[in-house]
Design a protein around this motif. Structure first.
Motif: not given
Length: 568
Positions: A516, A519, A523, A538, A541, A546, A550, A554, A557
């Motif tokens: 978390t 991540d 961002d 990312w 992560a 995760a 999540e 991710i 993204k």
């Protein structure tokens, strides 16, 4: 890890140039084999494999039988592998070649004391030693040996000169209090007990010992008041020996009168966590607990504490160690005041292996046979940590409704956990109400300040107030990665990306393996135009813890950028 602080460099540091370890040739013959066994034992110690460690050190000591350091390692490793006979036999070999060696003397003293061979205890334990830890162990068994022999003045001298840090001075004072109580010296016993109380030493054993003394000397009301006060200070004490003693007194039963072996076991058990583990010596703590189990195998507190220490020092548990931990828990009988703790420990072992149904059966059986706040809460907590929110909710609702305002003010955790369950089930108004109620009871509950503040900010609600709650949580817990992450995320939600980056980088340092937090840092980097670094974070992560939700976000993204994430 049993030898958490040990590393291979430390193994080599034990081999000074020119010692008996140094091979004078090209490491041929017995010296080479001895050194190989030593290094293999050291590596097994590093890997936390007590059986292999014991075997290698035994082989090395056999090849270099005059090297005391190898002998000492062989004794330690045999003791830690649970092989008392091998520990005793190796200690005898070491003692024969050096009658001043402290580890061998301590093991032989403990073995003799367990067998009631008082003359042998005095033979091994009487001479002083510069090894403070082993000297204290020997003084405990020597003092209670002298009590058993009726040599009370000599026992007083041993307990008064326990040695070591101030902690052990007070531990000796507690033994003196018990001795004077056994002899019926009421005023002397009370004075010694008072000195221990003022020190704050061993509140559990001090309280139980003084209650036994008071009950045996026609002061049952004082004993009951003392035990009740201990439960008031720590409600968990109700399911252990304190609650058991109080129940016995309330029903007119006598408290147990302890043997010298039982008293020595208690004296050896107390320093394990209160002194050794607290001072980062898990080896010392385990040694004393194994000594306590040796002198009195029926003392269940030592069994439960040893199992707990092995769990703490073996985060990745091998089959042999796990089997020993489970055996320790299962050795506690149902009539023991430590039965509930032992069964909870056994259930935790099953949960760790994801063997949930037998673990839940243990908890359900406990809740029926030993109904209490703790056994009921354990059933809910088991579902909570498996994220089985729907099944956890009725347990915590029933628990909260069974508690008074005073109960919840003293311990609002059930209310906070129910709030988390509500939030995970999408029942935010109910969750918010529980969190606010917790803060009414305890305004400085850092976990609740953080959770409520973070969720408000994440939802885009009450941003100013949420920010204030998180800042207060940071003041209370400045080293918490999760709370620093909340502060960084609050800045992110407010569009303050430079501040967000600063705090999120700090949070990652404090908690480096949280998907978390990593991540969130990605961002923040993305918003600052540092897209390569964002992508890297990312990707990192996804390597950690995760959740499924999540991980999906991710991956979106990574594939399509943050704009691909649906707005919540």
């Amino acid at each position: 890890m049993m030898f958490r602080s040990f590393c291979l460099s430390a193994a080599f540091a034990l081999i000074p140039i020119g010692s008996s370890f140094a091979a004078e040739t090209a490491f041929e013959g017995e010296r080479a084999r001895m050194l190989g066994d030593y290094l293999s034992g050291s590596y097994a110690r590093y890997l936390n494999d007590p059986k292999a460690q014991s075997q290698f050190f035994q082989d090395a000591f056999s090849l270099a039988p005059t090297d005391n350091r190898l002998g000492r390692l062989a004794v330690y490793s045999a003791l830690f592998s649970g092989d008392r006979k091998l520990a005793r036999d190796t200690a005898e070999r070491l003692y024969r070649q050096d009658k001043s060696e402290s580890m061998s003397r301590a093991v032989l003293s403990v073995d003799a004391f367990a067998k009631g061979r008082t003359a042998r205890v005095r033979k091994y334990a009487t001479e002083p030693t510069a090894d403070i830890t082993m000297g204290i162990a020997m003084n405990i068994v020597l003092g209670w040996t002298l009590v058993d022999e009726g040599k009370h003045e000599a026992a007083r001298k041993v307990f008064s000169e326990m040695g070591g840090a101030t902690y052990f001075t007070h531990l000796g004072q507690l033994q003196l209090a018990k001795l004077e109580g056994r002899l019926g010296n009421i005023e002397a016993a009370q004075a010694a007990f008072d000195a221990v109380e003022d020190s704050g030493l061993a509140p559990l054993e001090y309280g139980l010992a003084r209650a036994r003394f008071e009950a045996a000397n026609k002061m049952p009301a004082e004993a009951q008041a003392r035990l009740q006060a201990m439960i008031d200070d720590n409600p968990a004490a109700d399911i252990g020996p304190v609650g058991s003693y109080l129940d016995r007194l309330k029903t007119g039963k006598r408290l147990p009168k302890l043997s010298v072996r039982a008293e020595a076991a208690r004296a050896l058990t107390e320093p394990s966590f209160a002194f050794f583990v607290r001072n980062n010596s898990t080896e010392g703590g385990e040694t004393f607990l194994r000594f306590a189990r040796w002198v009195d195998p029926d003392f269940d507190r030592a069994a439960v504490w040893l199992a707990g220490l092995l769990e703490e020092t073996h985060p990745v548990m091998d089959d042999v160690t796990r089997a020993e931990v489970v055996a320790l828990y299962q050795s506690v009988d149902e009539d023991s005041p430590y039965f509930v703790n032992a069964r909870l420990g056994e259930a935790n072992q099953l949960f760790d292996q994801k063997i949930d149904e037998p673990a839940l059966q243990i908890l359900q059986s406990l809740a029926m046979s030993h109904p209490s706040y703790f056994t009921r809460e354990a059933l809910g907590r088991a579902r909570f940590f498996r994220e089985n929110w729907k099944e956890a909710l009725p347990f915590y609702t029933q628990l909260v409704e069974s508690l008074s305002d005073d109960d919840l003010k003293a311990n609002p955790e059930p209310l906070r956990l129910r709030g988390i369950i509500y939030e995970r089930l999408g029942m935010w108004p109910d969750a918010e109400a529980d969190f606010l109620r917790v803060l009414d009871y305890q305004p400085d509950d850092a976990d609740t300040l953080n959770y409520l503040g973070y969720t408000w900010v994440d939802r885009g609600e009450n941003l100013t107030r949420g920010f204030e709650l998180i800042e207060r949580a940071v003041e209370l817990e400045p080293d918490s990665g999760a709370i620093i992450d909340s502060l960084g995320w609050a800045h992110y939600k407010l569009g303050q990306y430079d501040d967000a980056k600063k705090y999120l980088e700090q949070a990652v340092v404090l908690t480096p393996y949280s998907a978390t937090i990593i991540d969130h840092l990605g961002d923040a980097y993305w918003k600052l135009g540092r897209k390569r670094e964002a992508t890297y974070q990312w990707q990192r992560a996804l390597e950690y813890d995760a959740t499924e939700e999540e991980a999906i976000a991710i991956q979106l993204k990574l594939d399509s950028g943050p704009d691909a994430i649906p707005a919540q």
